[in-house]
Design an enzyme around this catalytic site. Sequence first.
Site, PDB file in Angstrom:
ATOM      1  N   SER A 169      27.437  23.968 -23.809  1.00 18.50           N
ATOM      2  CA  SER A 169      28.447  24.092 -22.771  1.00 18.50           C
ATOM      3  C   SER A 169      29.609  24.926 -23.292  1.00 18.50           C
ATOM      4  O   SER A 169      29.911  24.899 -24.480  1.00 18.50           O
ATOM      5  CB  SER A 169      28.930  22.695 -22.380  1.00 18.50           C
ATOM      6  OG  SER A 169      30.209  22.761 -21.772  1.00 18.50           O
ATOM      7  N   HIS A 182       6.478   5.722  -9.419  1.00 15.19           N
ATOM      8  CA  HIS A 182       7.810   5.661  -8.776  1.00 15.19           C
ATOM      9  C   HIS A 182       8.931   5.779  -9.807  1.00 15.19           C
ATOM     10  O   HIS A 182      10.032   5.292  -9.570  1.00 15.19           O
ATOM     11  CB  HIS A 182       7.981   4.376  -7.962  1.00 15.19           C
ATOM     12  CG  HIS A 182       6.808   4.029  -7.110  1.00 15.19           C
ATOM     13  ND1 HIS A 182       6.677   4.440  -5.803  1.00 15.19           N
ATOM     14  CD2 HIS A 182       5.670   3.332  -7.393  1.00 15.19           C
ATOM     15  CE1 HIS A 182       5.531   3.997  -5.310  1.00 15.19           C
ATOM     16  NE2 HIS A 182       4.892   3.333  -6.252  1.00 15.19           N
TER      17      HIS A 182
END
Length: 496
Positions: free
Chosen positions: A282, A161
């Site tokens: 970026s 999980h």
Amino acid sequence: MERKTEDVVRRGRLKGERSGEMMHFLSSMDADRCIADADILVDMAHVLMLAKKNIIGKETAKQLLGALLGLYDNGIPDFVFDDRFEDIHAGIESYLVSSIGEDAGGRLHIGRSRNDEVATCIRMRVREDIARQLAILVSLRGILLDLAGDHTGTVMPGFTHLQHAQPTTLAHHLLAHEAAFARDFERLCGAYSRTNRCPLGAAAFASTSYPVDRELVASLLGFDGILDNTMDAVASRDFALEVLSDLSILMTHASRLCEELVLWSSRFVRFVELDDAFCSTSSIMPQKKNPDSAEVMRAKAGSVLGAAVAAQAIMKGLPMSYNRDLQELTPALLRGIRDAKHSTRILADMLSSASFNTEEMAAEAGRGYSTATDLADLLVQKYGMAFRTAHTLVGRAVSKGSLDLATLDRVAREEGFSPLSDLGLTQQEIDAALDPVAAVDRRRAPGGPSPFAVKVSLSERRAVLDRDSRFLDEKRNALSEAVRRLIADARREAGA
Ligand code: ARG
């Protein structure tokens, strides 16, 4: 020759000019570039068989083979790929008719149809593609095994999980991915065996009245045998559906690994540093280093699944036998194959150049009470407690925020048990149970994460990989040997 080469297939029955758009719509030329080389070999094998069975004369065979060898040696002229031809089969036949004359060129298509021809070409192309994909899987698995070998002692958190669950090792984690890729290898081998069957001799679907030798053509082309039922031979594409499904599963595995690389390279986790070559930055944020290659690969898994779904949707409504819809399946097949190939090759390089932050992994391995199970196991193994009772007491202590002896004593009392220290439990025993390195080391069951178990697994996995790699070499050698023999036969018969 270029301008006057007419489409010999259409000229009898059909008349009238077609618009460029119509020609482009109907033609499979774009995709057929990928099967053009196979088509030349298919033509050669067919001609050799026709001559052997005296269906065509020696002189005709000689002329046809001479022209086909010309295409093989010098490449197919560009105009043959013009989409005024419905496909490469019509293009090559038209070329042969205009280059060596209709009396010889016009005998190439005796006893066959484009239906069995295209099915054969696609199978030949796909068997090569499968072999290439298998080779990439061999190298990817080898990289995972090598990395695992380097990291048998690298303790890290294991997750369920996405929550810290129990400590494991990086080796164990990488071996899990290797196991999945090994099954992908097996699946593709199965697909290979069903792909490598020859449809030729099926003609349109009902075979032919000429005394063709299907087995001979199949063996000249390196197939493992013929596709028996001639209707099935032209109508079936389940080999393609199977390859796309297998590739889609493979890409799902690659995508899960990529998802981990994305996650692990985040500042939150910092388990891995990808090589700059696989990253982007970026245009506005100068500090950024983004794992773009892993992200694109994750998306490619969607594209390959899309190709598999497209192919299956094309097939599902088709009556027997050949329908032109089948042509639309080929580009989806090639697209899926190409995306899986590029992705997995890059994945291999991305993994082998990545550096793993073993200190961060070790530091994180024991967080989140990841060894609480081991404490419960201690209470069971040493103090005879029922597992559910131990599980409850340790769980209560976690919810109180500590697994020290005092907290455990307190929760035991609250639950109506005598304090665990009265039974003899010591803080030292607790600490030993909670140590992540010791916890991993105790997990020695076959396939488990302890360095002991992982080393056993590693040597088994290496043996499996060696066997797979030898199997692949045999397949590839058989294919290239068949082509070599076919070309030699063609040269001999052509007198070249
Ligand atoms: N280009 C066709 C394909 O890819 C070849 C077979 C054409 N057969 C036909 N009956 N029109 O399927």
